[in-house]
Design a protein around this motif. Sequence first.
Motif, PDB file in Angstrom:
ATOM      1  N   LEU A  64       0.869  -1.133  -0.047  1.00 44.44           N
ATOM      2  CA  LEU A  64       0.177   0.036   0.072  1.00 44.44           C
ATOM      3  C   LEU A  64       0.885   1.169  -0.071  1.00 44.44           C
ATOM      4  O   LEU A  64       1.555   1.367   0.987  1.00 44.44           O
ATOM      5  N   THR A  65       0.704   1.976  -1.134  1.00 46.98           N
ATOM      6  CA  THR A  65       1.414   3.281  -0.988  1.00 46.98           C
ATOM      7  C   THR A  65       0.586   4.433  -0.938  1.00 46.98           C
ATOM      8  O   THR A  65       1.190   5.885  -1.086  1.00 46.98           O
ATOM      9  N   GLY A  66      -0.661   4.576  -1.166  1.00 46.30           N
ATOM     10  CA  GLY A  66      -1.547   5.770  -1.149  1.00 46.30           C
ATOM     11  C   GLY A  66      -2.991   5.257  -1.158  1.00 46.30           C
ATOM     12  O   GLY A  66      -3.416   3.943  -1.196  1.00 46.30           O
ATOM     13  N   ALA A  67      -3.743   6.195  -0.855  1.00 48.61           N
ATOM     14  CA  ALA A  67      -5.455   5.657  -1.129  1.00 48.61           C
ATOM     15  C   ALA A  67      -6.106   7.068  -1.139  1.00 48.61           C
ATOM     16  O   ALA A  67      -5.637   8.248  -0.889  1.00 48.61           O
ATOM     17  N   VAL A  68      -7.285   7.054  -1.530  1.00 44.98           N
ATOM     18  CA  VAL A  68      -8.242   8.182  -1.553  1.00 44.98           C
ATOM     19  C   VAL A  68      -9.508   7.689  -1.074  1.00 44.98           C
ATOM     20  O   VAL A  68     -10.107   6.554  -1.035  1.00 44.98           O
ATOM     21  N   ALA A  69     -10.316   8.603  -0.285  1.00 46.86           N
ATOM     22  CA  ALA A  69     -11.432   8.079   0.304  1.00 46.86           C
ATOM     23  C   ALA A  69     -12.402   9.293   0.181  1.00 46.86           C
ATOM     24  O   ALA A  69     -12.195  10.421  -0.088  1.00 46.86           O
ATOM     25  N   TRP A  70     -13.768   8.927   0.237  1.00 51.01           N
ATOM     26  CA  TRP A  70     -14.913   9.873  -0.275  1.00 51.01           C
ATOM     27  C   TRP A  70     -16.245   9.253   0.324  1.00 51.01           C
ATOM     28  O   TRP A  70     -16.344   8.055   0.796  1.00 51.01           O
ATOM     29  N   THR A  71     -17.061  10.297   0.052  1.00 46.89           N
ATOM     30  CA  THR A  71     -18.482  10.127   0.465  1.00 46.89           C
ATOM     31  C   THR A  71     -19.506  10.352  -0.625  1.00 46.89           C
ATOM     32  O   THR A  71     -18.902  10.984  -1.482  1.00 46.89           O
ATOM     33  N   GLY A  94      -1.301  10.324  -7.115  1.00 49.65           N
ATOM     34  CA  GLY A  94      -2.340  11.209  -6.654  1.00 49.65           C
ATOM     35  C   GLY A  94      -3.546  11.172  -7.765  1.00 49.65           C
ATOM     36  O   GLY A  94      -4.534  11.280  -7.615  1.00 49.65           O
ATOM     37  N   ARG A  95      -2.988  11.419  -8.796  1.00 52.43           N
ATOM     38  CA  ARG A  95      -3.532  12.048 -10.029  1.00 52.43           C
ATOM     39  C   ARG A  95      -4.623  10.560 -10.530  1.00 52.43           C
ATOM     40  O   ARG A  95      -5.925  10.835 -10.624  1.00 52.43           O
ATOM     41  N   LEU A  96      -3.901   9.243 -10.262  1.00 54.23           N
ATOM     42  CA  LEU A  96      -4.707   8.298 -10.799  1.00 54.23           C
ATOM     43  C   LEU A  96      -5.556   7.914  -9.820  1.00 54.23           C
ATOM     44  O   LEU A  96      -6.944   7.362  -9.844  1.00 54.23           O
ATOM     45  N   LEU A  97      -5.617   8.137  -8.347  1.00 58.08           N
ATOM     46  CA  LEU A  97      -6.322   8.017  -7.395  1.00 58.08           C
ATOM     47  C   LEU A  97      -7.464   8.697  -7.444  1.00 58.08           C
ATOM     48  O   LEU A  97      -8.726   8.343  -7.580  1.00 58.08           O
ATOM     49  N   VAL A  98      -7.455   9.928  -7.693  1.00 57.35           N
ATOM     50  CA  VAL A  98      -8.408  11.058  -8.140  1.00 57.35           C
ATOM     51  C   VAL A  98      -9.233  10.774  -9.090  1.00 57.35           C
ATOM     52  O   VAL A  98     -10.525  10.814  -9.202  1.00 57.35           O
TER      53      VAL A  98
END
Length: 153
Positions: A64-71, A94-98
């Motif tokens: 695991l190197t990164g993550a994004v979370a949302w509602t 970051g770009r790929l996660l967003v």
Amino acid sequence: MHIKAIRPSEDEDLADGLLAIQRAAYRVEASLIGDDRIPALHEDVTDLRTAPLNWLGAYTSDRLTGAVAWTENADEVAIDRLIVHPAIHRRGFGRLLVQAVLDRAGERRTLVSTGQANLPARMLYRRLGFKDLVDAEVAPGLWVTHLVHLQQL
């Protein structure tokens, strides 16, 4: 690198690793904005595990190197946090996660906020089609910029 759905609420080891990356990432933002009052910087593992968020994790060689979370709801997606380990900042994670969240959002309005002085994050969001909505003082002397995805205007 690959991206997959993760559930820190169901996996304590995952949550511990995620929290370590989150703290490292938000320490960088705190330095950029000159303020450490970022709520996610002060979470503990229980806070992270119980937050009602959807998560995607970024993995490199199964690490695991990164993550994004949302509602989300029927009309809107709100990105709550984007975290990438500082060792791999500015390599496109970051770009790929967003972008993965934007793909899931479809036609829904997508919102995100970041520290007003966090120029790297603001540039990232702008490059992905977000537009500044408003700057707001969320605590005395702590300013954030709220952005909306351009497709949704």
